[in-house]
Motif scaffolding. Structure first.
Motif, PDB file in Angstrom:
ATOM      1  N   SER A   1       0.820  -1.204   0.000  1.00 10.37           N
ATOM      2  CA  SER A   1       0.000   0.000   0.000  1.00 10.37           C
ATOM      3  C   SER A   1       0.855   1.255   0.000  1.00 10.37           C
ATOM      4  N   ASP A   2       2.080   1.160   0.549  1.00  2.67           N
ATOM      5  CA  ASP A   2       2.982   2.313   0.584  1.00  2.67           C
ATOM      6  C   ASP A   2       3.509   2.695  -0.793  1.00  2.67           C
ATOM      7  N   GLU A   3       3.416   1.773  -1.757  1.00  3.73           N
ATOM      8  CA  GLU A   3       3.920   2.037  -3.105  1.00  3.73           C
ATOM      9  C   GLU A   3       2.804   2.344  -4.100  1.00  3.73           C
ATOM     10  N   GLN A   4       1.559   2.350  -3.631  1.00  5.98           N
ATOM     11  CA  GLN A   4       0.443   2.618  -4.535  1.00  5.98           C
ATOM     12  C   GLN A   4       0.399   4.093  -4.943  1.00  5.98           C
ATOM     13  N   PRO A   5      -0.069   4.383  -6.163  1.00  7.59           N
ATOM     14  CA  PRO A   5      -0.244   5.779  -6.572  1.00  7.59           C
ATOM     15  C   PRO A   5      -1.374   6.427  -5.780  1.00  7.59           C
ATOM     16  N   PRO A   6      -1.424   7.775  -5.755  1.00 10.36           N
ATOM     17  CA  PRO A   6      -2.482   8.460  -4.996  1.00 10.36           C
ATOM     18  C   PRO A   6      -3.885   7.978  -5.357  1.00 10.36           C
ATOM     19  N   ASP A   7      -4.124   7.749  -6.642  1.00 10.23           N
ATOM     20  CA  ASP A   7      -5.425   7.241  -7.078  1.00 10.23           C
ATOM     21  C   ASP A   7      -5.311   5.735  -7.296  1.00 10.23           C
ATOM     22  N   SER A   8      -5.510   4.965  -6.208  1.00  9.60           N
ATOM     23  CA  SER A   8      -5.326   3.512  -6.278  1.00  9.60           C
ATOM     24  C   SER A   8      -6.651   2.768  -6.369  1.00  9.60           C
ATOM     25  N   GLN A   9      -7.740   3.502  -6.556  1.00  7.27           N
ATOM     26  CA  GLN A   9      -9.053   2.867  -6.535  1.00  7.27           C
ATOM     27  C   GLN A   9      -9.188   1.795  -7.614  1.00  7.27           C
ATOM     28  N   ARG A  10      -8.631   2.073  -8.798  1.00  7.05           N
ATOM     29  CA  ARG A  10      -8.738   1.116  -9.904  1.00  7.05           C
ATOM     30  C   ARG A  10      -8.000  -0.183  -9.558  1.00  7.05           C
ATOM     31  N   LEU A  11      -6.825  -0.051  -8.935  1.00  5.95           N
ATOM     32  CA  LEU A  11      -6.061  -1.238  -8.552  1.00  5.95           C
ATOM     33  C   LEU A  11      -6.800  -2.044  -7.497  1.00  5.95           C
ATOM     34  N   ASP A  12      -7.299  -1.340  -6.470  1.00  9.94           N
ATOM     35  CA  ASP A  12      -8.019  -2.033  -5.391  1.00  9.94           C
ATOM     36  C   ASP A  12      -9.275  -2.722  -5.915  1.00  9.94           C
ATOM     37  N   GLU A  13      -9.948  -2.070  -6.838  1.00  8.96           N
ATOM     38  CA  GLU A  13     -11.185  -2.629  -7.379  1.00  8.96           C
ATOM     39  C   GLU A  13     -10.925  -3.924  -8.143  1.00  8.96           C
ATOM     40  N   SER A  14      -9.775  -4.002  -8.822  1.00  9.93           N
ATOM     41  CA  SER A  14      -9.470  -5.219  -9.583  1.00  9.93           C
ATOM     42  C   SER A  14      -9.345  -6.423  -8.653  1.00  9.93           C
ATOM     43  N   TYR A  15      -8.884  -6.185  -7.407  1.00  7.96           N
ATOM     44  CA  TYR A  15      -8.778  -7.277  -6.436  1.00  7.96           C
ATOM     45  C   TYR A  15     -10.089  -7.502  -5.695  1.00  7.96           C
ATOM     46  N   ALA A  16     -10.833  -6.433  -5.471  1.00 11.11           N
ATOM     47  CA  ALA A  16     -12.151  -6.581  -4.848  1.00 11.11           C
ATOM     48  C   ALA A  16     -13.046  -7.471  -5.701  1.00 11.11           C
ATOM     49  N   GLN A  17     -12.873  -7.389  -7.021  1.00 11.82           N
ATOM     50  CA  GLN A  17     -13.659  -8.229  -7.928  1.00 11.82           C
ATOM     51  C   GLN A  17     -13.281  -9.699  -7.815  1.00 11.82           C
ATOM     52  N   LEU A  18     -12.023  -9.985  -7.399  1.00 14.85           N
ATOM     53  CA  LEU A  18     -11.628 -11.376  -7.157  1.00 14.85           C
ATOM     54  C   LEU A  18     -12.253 -11.899  -5.872  1.00 14.85           C
ATOM     55  N   ALA A  19     -12.358 -11.024  -4.856  1.00 10.59           N
ATOM     56  CA  ALA A  19     -12.842 -11.454  -3.549  1.00 10.59           C
ATOM     57  C   ALA A  19     -14.357 -11.585  -3.499  1.00 10.59           C
ATOM     58  N   ALA A  20     -15.066 -10.705  -4.219  1.00 10.58           N
ATOM     59  CA  ALA A  20     -16.528 -10.615  -4.091  1.00 10.58           C
ATOM     60  C   ALA A  20     -17.264 -11.924  -4.378  1.00 10.58           C
ATOM     61  N   PRO A  21     -16.990 -12.635  -5.489  1.00 10.61           N
ATOM     62  CA  PRO A  21     -17.760 -13.856  -5.776  1.00 10.61           C
ATOM     63  C   PRO A  21     -17.629 -14.930  -4.704  1.00 10.61           C
ATOM     64  N   ASN A  22     -16.521 -14.887  -3.938  1.00  3.63           N
ATOM     65  CA  ASN A  22     -16.278 -15.898  -2.909  1.00  3.63           C
ATOM     66  C   ASN A  22     -16.556 -15.393  -1.501  1.00  3.63           C
ATOM     67  N   ASN A  23     -17.045 -14.140  -1.418  1.00  2.00           N
ATOM     68  CA  ASN A  23     -17.334 -13.517  -0.115  1.00  2.00           C
ATOM     69  C   ASN A  23     -16.115 -13.487   0.798  1.00  2.00           C
ATOM     70  N   TRP A  24     -14.921 -13.267   0.209  1.00  2.00           N
ATOM     71  CA  TRP A  24     -13.700 -13.161   1.001  1.00  2.00           C
ATOM     72  C   TRP A  24     -13.587 -11.768   1.596  1.00  2.00           C
ATOM     73  N   LYS A  25     -13.164 -11.682   2.846  1.00  3.14           N
ATOM     74  CA  LYS A  25     -12.792 -10.405   3.435  1.00  3.14           C
ATOM     75  C   LYS A  25     -11.460  -9.973   2.826  1.00  3.14           C
ATOM     76  N   PHE A  26     -11.268  -8.662   2.676  1.00  2.00           N
ATOM     77  CA  PHE A  26      -9.962  -8.211   2.191  1.00  2.00           C
ATOM     78  C   PHE A  26      -9.532  -6.956   2.924  1.00  2.00           C
ATOM     79  N   THR A  27      -8.212  -6.750   2.984  1.00  2.93           N
ATOM     80  CA  THR A  27      -7.651  -5.611   3.692  1.00  2.93           C
ATOM     81  C   THR A  27      -6.353  -5.186   3.024  1.00  2.93           C
ATOM     82  N   LYS A  28      -5.977  -3.910   3.222  1.00  2.00           N
ATOM     83  CA  LYS A  28      -4.748  -3.365   2.625  1.00  2.00           C
ATOM     84  C   LYS A  28      -3.699  -3.158   3.710  1.00  2.00           C
ATOM     85  N   PHE A  29      -2.431  -3.327   3.316  1.00  2.00           N
ATOM     86  CA  PHE A  29      -1.343  -3.121   4.272  1.00  2.00           C
ATOM     87  C   PHE A  29      -0.025  -2.968   3.529  1.00  2.00           C
TER      88      PHE A  29
END
Length: 325
Positions: free
Chosen positions: A151-179
């Motif tokens: 997360s320390d290396e992400q660009p200021p606008d990281s929403q697109r990157l985070d969303e690409s992983y949220a789409q992996l987690a959503a179908p399986n109802n996985w919790k996700f967190t950034k660090f």
């Protein structure tokens, strides 16, 4: 090993009291514990994460992908839980017998733990390698948490990157967190999320232990790490290290180790002109070992050519790379 009042919390091979559980206390009521597999593509920061979580360097890190080989256990004990982290090799398409063993061990780990922590690189969008791991995880009953690292290396606008992983987690109802495994930012929230997924259980290890691997194994890994760092792509993964002799006295620990490579050209690279590279490797590894054992170290290194050792199941076994049961 001890130096003054400093004790290094590693498992020594002769510590029978730990192995038979006599020095493991009874857990308080409501205490949780369990095994957590850290999985992901190569080079997403799994080893850095485990080192940060346990508060001590036990897993080697390198810019070169696929540095983790053995299923190294890191142990984090808090007042409310004991988490045993299993650092697995990066899941990838194997190209040799060693690669097959590493990936097979990672796949076995998925079904043999209480929680899976699926670590991804938050600086790039999810790709085919991540989707391959998602497919593997859909066949397990083990709870999965998706951890977005770097997360320390992400660009200021990281929403697109985070969303690409949220789409992996959503179908399986996985919790996700950034660090950030590098800075430690967000790890408290990650720890709590992991604890929430654990069941009530005992201490599996003494509370002050940070790994179940013997010091000899860690010593060999520290040497291999310096080879990867200093030779980079020249000697990528054709290296295995064995610790041949460890002699201890009150003032110094003497260690003799052998570096195994597959070709004469690689031996030449590791030794270097006038033995310069080998001296650099030895000096850097010795500094890390002195931190490990909290005492002075004399380290002597030898280099041996063992042709095609990564293709030989017998040789892999002799070097400590076995398929997990």
């Amino acid at each position: 090993m001890e130096d003054g009042n400093t004790t290094t919390p590693f498992l020594d091979s002769d510590q029978d009291d730990i192995l038979n559980g006599s020095s493991i206390p009874q857990a308080p009521e409501g205490f949780k514990s369990g095994f957590i597999a850290i999985i992901g593509r190569p080079n997403v920061g799994k080893s850095t994460l485990m080192n940060q979580l346990v508060g001590q360097k036990i897993a080697i890190t390198s810019p070169v992908a696929q540095t983790t080989r053995n299923r190294l256990r890191g142990i984090l004990t808090t007042p409310e839980a004991q988490m045993i982290f299993v650092d697995t090799p990066g899941i990838h398409k194997p190209h040799h017998q060693l690669g097959k063993v590493l990936v097979q061990n990672a796949q076995i780990a998925i079904d043999s733990v209480d929680v899976v922590l699926f670590v991804v690189d938050g600086t790039v969008e999810s790709g085919g390698g991540d989707r391959f791991i998602v497919e593997l995880l859909t066949h397990t009953q083990t709870p999965v948490i998706l951890g977005i690292n770097k997360s320390d290396e992400q660009p200021p606008d990281s929403q697109r990157l985070d969303e690409s992983y949220a789409q992996l987690a959503a179908p399986n109802n996985w919790k996700f967190t950034k660090f950030s495994a590098l800075t430690g930012d967000g790890l408290e929230a990650l720890q709590q999320l992991l604890i929430d997924h654990l069941e009530s259980g005992p201490y599996y290890y003494p509370p002050d232990l940070v790994t179940d691997q013997p010091e000899r194994f860690i010593m060999g890994e520290l040497i291999r790490e310096q080879i990867l760092l200093l030779t980079r792509e020249e000697v990528p993964h054709s290296v295995a290290v064995t610790i041949d002799i460890v002699e201890e006295d009150p003032k110094i620990t003497r260690i003799l180790a052998t570096i195994h490579v597959e070709r004469d050209s690689q031996k030449g690279i590791v030794i270097g002109k006038g033995g310069g590279m080998l001296k650099q490797i030895g000096s850097a590894a010795r500094e890390q070992m002195q931190k490990l054992i909290a005492g002075k170290v004399y380290l002597e290194l030898f280099v041996k050519v063992v042709p095609k050792w990564r293709q030989s199941r017998l040789q892999l076994s002799e070097f400590g790379y076995r398929v997990e049961e």
